[in-house]
Design an enzyme around this catalytic site. Structure first.
Site, PDB file in Angstrom:
ATOM      1  N   ASP A  20       5.689  -4.221  -3.664  1.00  0.00           N
ATOM      2  CA  ASP A  20       6.630  -3.929  -2.435  1.00  0.00           C
ATOM      3  C   ASP A  20       7.762  -3.178  -2.846  1.00  0.00           C
ATOM      4  O   ASP A  20       8.934  -3.734  -2.619  1.00  0.00           O
ATOM      5  CB  ASP A  20       7.146  -5.258  -2.018  1.00  0.00           C
ATOM      6  CG  ASP A  20       5.717  -6.259  -1.277  1.00  0.00           C
ATOM      7  OD1 ASP A  20       4.692  -5.784  -1.182  1.00  0.00           O
ATOM      8  OD2 ASP A  20       6.045  -7.062  -0.776  1.00  0.00           O
ATOM      9  N   LYS A 117      -0.264  -6.138   3.110  1.00  0.00           N
ATOM     10  CA  LYS A 117      -0.273  -7.518   3.458  1.00  0.00           C
ATOM     11  C   LYS A 117       0.634  -7.692   4.422  1.00  0.00           C
ATOM     12  O   LYS A 117       1.344  -6.975   4.688  1.00  0.00           O
ATOM     13  CB  LYS A 117      -0.126  -7.979   2.142  1.00  0.00           C
ATOM     14  CG  LYS A 117       1.198  -8.027   1.578  1.00  0.00           C
ATOM     15  CD  LYS A 117       1.349  -8.608   0.088  1.00  0.00           C
ATOM     16  CE  LYS A 117       2.737  -8.018  -0.305  1.00  0.00           C
ATOM     17  NZ  LYS A 117       4.068  -8.737   0.665  1.00  0.00           N
ATOM     18  N   CYS A 162       7.290 -12.499  -3.337  1.00  0.00           N
ATOM     19  CA  CYS A 162       5.982 -11.743  -3.401  1.00  0.00           C
ATOM     20  C   CYS A 162       5.535 -11.407  -4.859  1.00  0.00           C
ATOM     21  O   CYS A 162       4.537 -11.229  -5.238  1.00  0.00           O
ATOM     22  CB  CYS A 162       5.927 -10.457  -2.531  1.00  0.00           C
ATOM     23  SG  CYS A 162       6.378 -10.551  -0.791  1.00  0.00           S
TER      24      CYS A 162
HETATM   25  C1  VGL Z   1       8.958 -10.345   0.701  1.00  0.00           C
HETATM   26  C2  VGL Z   1       9.928 -11.901   2.167  1.00  0.00           C
HETATM   27  C3  VGL Z   1       9.226 -11.370   3.260  1.00  0.00           C
HETATM   28  C4  VGL Z   1       8.751  -9.639  -0.618  1.00  0.00           C
HETATM   29  C5  VGL Z   1       8.147 -10.051   1.950  1.00  0.00           C
HETATM   30  O1  VGL Z   1       8.319  -8.718  -0.744  1.00  0.00           O
HETATM   31  O2  VGL Z   1       9.299 -10.510  -1.600  1.00  0.00           O
HETATM   32  N1  VGL Z   1       9.786 -11.421   0.997  1.00  0.00           N
HETATM   33  N2  VGL Z   1       8.343 -10.365   2.979  1.00  0.00           N
END
Ligand code: VGL
Ligand code: ZN
Length: 220
Positions: A20, A117, A162
């Protein structure tokens, strides 16, 4: 032909998983992680140690149930029950096709495959392998196995969400998992969440290292 074993292709048994590395998780983004942008330079430095680099991408539809805005009367960071799972309500982030969902422009990596995702509006997906209810797979585990990968190194955002769930699912799926800790930053809704996440990963057999140590660990 008998007796000759010819090794033509080198099988990449090891892969780097970039979690991410998106604008919304960096300063200025919708769900900014403190100093999240600092991990990009770490990612750029370590990719040379890996023949195979993959990335996860948080990729939500606008009506995603993890967004507080989709629950009238609720505020970001409240926790609700979502179809039987505790769900932190987040600010609207990483909406499919928006600039916030794009990878950081300063990320300089040849990514073999991206696994999105969080696409199912009814369930969140912190892990790059499965959604939080383990109802569906992103295909990442199956794809890595098909490439011959048995060990993954993980870095990215955010340590306590994540990154943590990707590392834990990697262990549960039978991968050797190494966390590149200086390549991660935590949300820290509660102070200490980042350290607690690292402790939970260690307890699950995740090896914790730093980017500077990769060369001395026999990685080319
Ligand atoms: C994430 C919260 C919501 C992350 C993704 O990438 O850690 N955290 N969506
Ligand atoms: Zn998300």
């Amino acid at each position: 032909m008998t007796g000759a074993v010819i090794y033509t292709d080198r099988v990449p048994t090891r892969a780097l998983v970039l979690v991410d590395l998106q604008n919304d998780f960096c300063p200025g983004g919708a769900l900014a992680v403190r100093q999240g942008d600092e991990v990009i330079a770490v990612a750029n430095r370590v990719t040379r140690h890996f023949e195979l680099v993959v990335a996860t991408q948080d990729w939500h539809p606008a009506d995603h149930a993890s967004f507080a805005a989709n629950h009238p009367g609720r505020s970001p960071y409240e926790v609700i029950d979502l179809d039987g799972l505790p769900q932190v309500l987040w600010p609207v982030h990483c909406v499919q096709g928006t600039p916030g969902a794009a990878f950081r422009a300063d990320l300089d990596a040849t990514i073999a495959k991206v696994f999105v995702k969080g696409t199912n509006p009814r369930v969140d997906s912190y892990s790059g392998f499965h959604d939080n209810g383990h109802r569906g797979s992103t295909g990442m585990g199956e794809w890595l196995r098909a490439q011959g990968v048995t060990a993954i190194h993980v870095l990215g955002l955010a340590t306590d969400y994540c990154v943590q769930w990707t590392a834990l699912d990697g262990r549960a799926d039978g991968f050797e998992v190494t966390l590149i800790a200086d390549g991660c930053r935590a949300v820290e809704l509660a102070p200490g969440d980042g350290e607690r996440a690292i402790a939970a990963m260690r307890a699950a057999g995740v090896i914790v290292t730093d980017s500077g140590a990769l060369a001395s660990q026999g990685l080319p």
